[in-house]
Structure formats: C-alpha cells, structure tokens
Design a protein around this motif. Structure first.
Motif, mmCIF file in Angstrom:
data_model
loop_
_atom_site.group_PDB
_atom_site.id
_atom_site.type_symbol
_atom_site.label_atom_id
_atom_site.label_comp_id
_atom_site.label_asym_id
_atom_site.label_seq_id
_atom_site.Cartn_x
_atom_site.Cartn_y
_atom_site.Cartn_z
ATOM 1 N N GLU A 175 3.311 6.058 2.353
ATOM 2 C CA GLU A 175 3.865 7.399 2.171
ATOM 3 C C GLU A 175 3.199 8.397 3.116
ATOM 4 O O GLU A 175 3.839 9.330 3.601
ATOM 5 N N GLY A 176 1.904 8.181 3.391
ATOM 6 C CA GLY A 176 1.219 9.031 4.361
ATOM 7 C C GLY A 176 1.811 8.889 5.754
ATOM 8 O O GLY A 176 1.958 9.879 6.492
ATOM 9 N N LYS A 188 8.189 9.278 -2.285
ATOM 10 C CA LYS A 188 8.183 8.133 -3.191
ATOM 11 C C LYS A 188 9.538 7.422 -3.185
ATOM 12 O O LYS A 188 9.603 6.186 -3.152
ATOM 13 N N ASP A 193 0.844 -1.197 0.000
ATOM 14 C CA ASP A 193 0.000 0.000 0.000
ATOM 15 C C ASP A 193 0.880 1.249 0.000
ATOM 16 O O ASP A 193 1.141 1.845 1.046
ATOM 17 N N GLU A 194 1.330 1.636 -1.187
ATOM 18 C CA GLU A 194 2.263 2.764 -1.294
ATOM 19 C C GLU A 194 1.660 4.063 -0.758
ATOM 20 O O GLU A 194 2.321 4.799 -0.026
ATOM 21 N N LYS A 195 0.415 4.348 -1.089
ATOM 22 C CA LYS A 195 -0.209 5.600 -0.670
ATOM 23 C C LYS A 195 -0.269 5.702 0.852
ATOM 24 O O LYS A 195 0.081 6.744 1.430
ATOM 25 N N TYR A 196 -0.712 4.637 1.496
ATOM 26 C CA TYR A 196 -0.802 4.664 2.963
ATOM 27 C C TYR A 196 0.593 4.765 3.586
ATOM 28 O O TYR A 196 0.806 5.532 4.538
#
Length: 339
Positions: free
Chosen positions: A270-271, A286, A265-268
């Motif tokens: 990075e958050g 990123k 889960d890249e988005k989570y």
C-alpha cells in the motif's frame, strides 16, 4: 498501438512498419532523458557485473506494482540488475522496444498483437494481469438501458477496448449497441466518467472509490469472469531474448519475489501504491491492494497463448493479425507451470 484497420493488405502493413520506424528516432532522446546513464543496448548477459535495463510501462495503474516493488525494494539489484522504469504510452513503448531504446516493455496483449502483426519479431515473457482487471461502471440499472449510451475507452485497439468488447458480450450487447468514445488514457476515461462526459466505462481501484462516490455502480466484475487475457504483460524483442537469456532469468526471479511480497506484505504494498499513484486515502489503498493482490495478480506470471488469443480475436480485422502464430510469440520458459 495505432489503429491499423483503415489500411488494407500489404500496403497497410508497410505503412504501419514505416510508422513504427519513423517513431523510433523521436523516442531515442525521450527515453534517454527518462533514464539517464542507461546503456540502451543492455550490458551483456548479466553474468559479469551489473547489467543495465530500461523497461517501459504504458499506463500508471496498479498492474505495475510488482515492477515498482522490484525496483524500490532492491530485488533487481540483488540479481545484479540496474533496472530503470520509464513511462511511455502503448503507441510509443512498442517502437522504443523494437528500436532497442528499451530492453523490455510492460504492455497489453492488444499492443503486442498489433505490433507483431506489423512484422516486429517479439516475445511475450510474463503476464502480470491474466484476467481483465475491470468493473463496468454506470448509473444504468440494467444492461438494456445502455443501448445508445456513450462508453469510454482509451483507444480503438488498446487493452481497455478489448476488455470493453468482452464486457459488452457478457452483458448481451455488441459495440454497435453503444457509442464507443476514445479518450486516450485510463486517467482520461476515469475523469470523463466522474464528470459525466460518458455514461459508462470500465475501471478499477483506486479510481473506483471516486467513481462510486459520484453515483456510479458496477454491473459487472470482469475479473471474476476469468476470461484469459494479458491486460499487462512483459515483452521483449526476439533478438534480445536470444542473446540475454541469463539476464532475463534474473529479471524474472526478482519479479517473482516482488509478486510474493505484494501478496504477503499489505502495508509495504500500500505504501508503494501511495507513492506511485499519488493517493493517500486509506480506503482506496486497501481496496486497490485487495483487488489486485487477491483477485487479479497471479502467483506465477506464466504467459499462455490463450491470453493473447482474446486480443487476436478482438483485432481480427487488423491486417496481419489473422496470420499470427501465437506459439512463436509466447515464451513460457521462465515460468513453467507449477506441479
């Protein structure tokens, strides 16, 4: 850990042990303040109700992302654990662990080896970073140009120090060929490099974005060398491990789930990096996620004696280190090798 190489034989070992013991009193209030309401002794074996644990981490770096994810996404809570994370330096985190102020410590192998050599009964349970997650940054074009230059490190016994020795060896250099400058923390090392106070140093994303913008380039990616180590791993006391096996198993189950989410889960992820590292640059976020999730973080954080051996070799002159039996320290029962 404090550098003990200046002390000799049994006398040096006693001084180190006394120093650790003296430090624990001052840490009691500090840790309690960081984690209010936490039962320092732990809450049983985690089989009846919510079990409380305080876990320290020594550096504010992306290696700690699985722990942040496990707390913030409720994975520990789903296992019946109330886990509080507290930031303590490597030299403070280890005394807090052996005194019972914390139940687990996220530390490097070098701190683990130094502490065990001083007589502490501890176990290494998981390895979050089984390779050196660093690139060697400098403005020099070749390794030969580094001779006599200032190379930043955190301390003379920490994980960055051990990694720097490994990097110099890969570059055909020795510590005597350069001037090692102790700066105390990873943040200080990064800032000194950007400011030009040192000529070279190890670093990684997200700091590498600013370092490269300041005109530096990497002449070595240590992670790609796949040298066994434990730059960041999880340790506990032998006594706690024996009396809280069920609780630790639940902790490691949640940790494994957090690792899986970090990777998928890249988005989570990075958050979480943005929240804890206080960065908002999309490029830096990123690069950080890709470096750690794809190149550094193992799918299974199984600890091995080979990972500790690298630090044992680097700290061989420290009293007590050469006598350590690593098989008595490493406990790989929570993460058996995959079939």
């Amino acid at each position: 850990m404090r550098d003990t190489t200046k002390h000799g034989g049994r006398r040096g070992s006693r001084r180190t042990t006394y120093g650790l013991a003296a430090a624990t009193g001052a840490l009691a209030l500090a840790v309690s303040a960081c984690a209010p309401g936490v039962d320092a002794a732990g809450a049983g074996d985690g089989t009846g109700g919510t079990a409380k644990m305080t876990v320290s981490y020594s550096q504010l770096v992306a290696d700690q992302l699985p722990l942040w994810i496990a707390v913030d996404s409720g994975l520990f809570k789903k296992q019946g654990l109330d886990v509080s994370l507290t930031s303590l330096s490597g030299s403070d985190g280890f005394p807090a662990l052996i005194s019972g102020q914390t139940q687990m410590a996220s530390i490097g192998a070098s701190e683990m080896i130094s502490g065990a050599a001083s007589g502490a009964q501890v176990n290494y349970l998981a390895t979050l970073t089984p390779v050196f997650p660093y690139q060697f940054y400098t403005k020099a074009r070749t390794a030969a140009e580094l001779r006599g230059k200032r190379v930043g490190i955190t301390t003379s016994s920490g994980s960055v120090y051990v990694a720097t020795l490994a990097a110099l060896k890969q570059l055909g250099l020795t510590p005597k060929d350069v001037r090692l400058v102790s700066l105390g923390s990873v943040t200080n090392v990064n800032n000194a490099l950007i400011a030009g106070s040192v000529d070279a140093a190890l670093s990684h994303p997200p700091a590498s974005t600013q370092i490269e913008a300041a005109g530096y380039h990497s002449i070595l990616d240590l992670a790609k060398q796949h040298i066994p180590t434990s730059n960041v791993g999880l340790a506990t006391t032998t006594a706690y491990a024996k009396s809280h096996k069920g609780q630790i198993k639940k902790f490691m189950t949640a940790l494994s789930q957090a690792i899986a989410r970090e990777k998928s889960d890249e988005k989570y992820a990075e958050g979480e990096l943005s929240k804890h590292l206080k960065i908002s640059d999309p490029k830096a976020l990123k690069e950080t996620w890709e470096y750690f999730a794809k190149e550094v973080l193992p799918a299974r954080p199984t600890p091995t004696t080979a990972q500790l051996q690298t630090s044992k070799d680097a700290l061989a002159k420290t009293p007590g280190v050469s006598r350590l039996d690593l098989t008595e320290i490493v406990d790989d029962s929570y993460f058996p090798p995959a079939n």
